[in-house]
Design a protein around this motif. Structure first.
Motif: not given
Ligand SMILES: Cc1cc2nc3c(=O)[nH]c(=O)nc-3n(C[C@H](O)[C@H](O)[C@H](O)COP(=O)(O)OP(=O)(O)OC[C@H]3O[C@@H](n4cnc5c(N)ncnc54)[C@H](O)[C@@H]3O)c2cc1C
Length: 314
Positions: A86-91, A103-109, A113-116, A307-314
């Motif tokens: 599960a990951r948190t996003y914004t409407i 919902v808008e996603f940052v493609l960070h790589g 699981p969310a970005s993938r 989000w946390r640099k170098d840490k998964a948010n799960g």
């Molecule tokens: C209240 C709230 C609202 C949010 N709304 C949005 C939204 O609308 N859109 C959105 O894109 N994100 C949003 N986020 C952030 C999003 O939840 C995190 O970026 C999340 O970690 C993405 O999950 P993941 O599975 O891609 O990566 P994770 O499994 O969580 O992390 C894997 C790796 O990717 C890195 N990582 C995670 N996010 C980024 C990033 N943005 N850039 C570079 N490296 C990253 C981590 O440091 C970790 O090393 C929101 C977070 C919160 C708490």
């Protein structure tokens, strides 16, 4: 009788993807219950569930069919190996009459699981989402943008993950009665991440690619320091940390593991409001600067680690 929980599970299907900018993609979802979804503020948070590592979303789809359900209990009850990430996003936008939610996603790589998922998603893909239930009777929850009605000065500070929320905030600023002086600092990966947003605030776009060696958040801090806040904050009664009284009025000494989520505590007469959302350490440092160095009373600042640099948010 128990009140209906404020959030419920939704079974959603990707209808289309739209490239918003180089690093940000908008996903428009639809689903049988999306017309029953609610959103209360531009930073309304939701959870999305991703089928990773053998975990299937089927159990969540079954729960979503139930009129009354405890999604969190059911999710926790799944065996570890089957529990979807599960990951948190914004409407970003909700159109209940069309049963559509964006919902808008940052493609960070490929590293989470969310970005993938976002990198590969195609129309027809299904996800599960928890979001506010329009039929719930309880308090409206899950958002932090709560500007005082008579606010005169607003600071909005966001990195790319908070840009969907911040863009929505800009769209609502004109509704505030006193038309506050608003300034927004947006840090994004690339110069083609700049979006056309309402010019209701002084917008300052900061693209990291222009300075390849800079760290996440560095440009936000620099730009914040460039705003002459000391004088206006002193006018609000704030005392910067280099005076003898500041330790008792504004002391903000959170350490590395300190608070990641701090909400402003204001009534409608408050003149100043700062909303910060970014990488966790960055958000903490920006808040510390405002509170400790500029002397801004904590009650004026909402600061969130997204989000946390170098840490998964799960
Ligand atoms: C209240 C709230 C609202 C949010 N709304 C949005 C939204 O609308 N859109 C959105 O894109 N994100 C949003 N986020 C952030 C999003 O939840 C995190 O970026 C999340 O970690 C993405 O999950 P993941 O599975 O891609 O990566 P994770 O499994 O969580 O992390 C894997 C790796 O990717 C890195 N990582 C995670 N996010 C980024 C990033 N943005 N850039 C570079 N490296 C990253 C981590 O440091 C970790 O090393 C929101 C977070 C919160 C708490």
């Amino acid at each position: 009788m128990a009140t209906k929980p404020s959030y419920r599970l939704f079974d959603i299907t990707l209808a289309r993807r739209t490239q918003v900018s180089a690093s940000l993609v908008r996903f428009t979802f639809t689903g049988p219950e999306v017309s029953q979804m609610a959103t209360y503020a531009p930073d309304q948070r939701v959870k999305l569930f991703f089928p990773e590592g053998g975990g299937s979303l089927d159990p969540l789809f079954e729960i979503a069919k139930l009129e009354e359900h405890d999604w969190y209990g059911a999710y926790r009850a799944l065996p570890d190996a089957q529990r979807p990430s599960a990951r948190t996003y914004t409407i970003r936008a909700l159109r209940p009459e069309q049963a559509e939610v964006d919902v808008e996603f940052v493609l960070h790589g490929d590293n989470g699981p969310a970005s993938r998922w976002a990198m590969r998603a195609r129309p027809g893909d299904r996800l599960a989402m928890t979001a506010p239930d329009a039929n719930a009777e309880g308090p409206k929850l899950g958002f932090e943008w709560k500007p005082p009605q008579n606010v005169r000065r607003i600071l909005i500070i966001a990195d790319e993950t908070a840009l969907p929320a911040a863009a929505g905030i800009l769209e609502t600023l004109d509704d505030l009665p006193l038309k506050p002086r608003a300034e927004a600092l947006f840090e994004v990966p690339r110069s083609d991440d700049v979006q056309p947003l309402p010019q209701v605030a002084k917008l300052n776009w900061l693209a990291r690619e222009a300075e390849p060696d800079c760290q996440h958040g560095e440009l936000l801090m620099r730009a914040l320091r460039d705003i002459d806040l000391h004088t206006e904050i002193q006018a609000l009664g704030g005392t910067p940390a280099n005076t003898t009284t500041s330790a008792t009025t504004n002391d903000e000494s959170d350490d590395e593991d300190g608070p990641l989520w701090e909400s402003a505590t204001l009534d409608d007469s408050a003149p100043f409001y700062a909303w910060i959302a970014a990488e966790t350490k960055v958000a903490m440092e920006l808040r510390r600067y405002l509170v400790n160095e500029c002397g801004l009373p904590k009650k004026y600042v909402t600061s969130m680690g997204y989000w946390r640099k170098d840490k998964a948010n799960g």
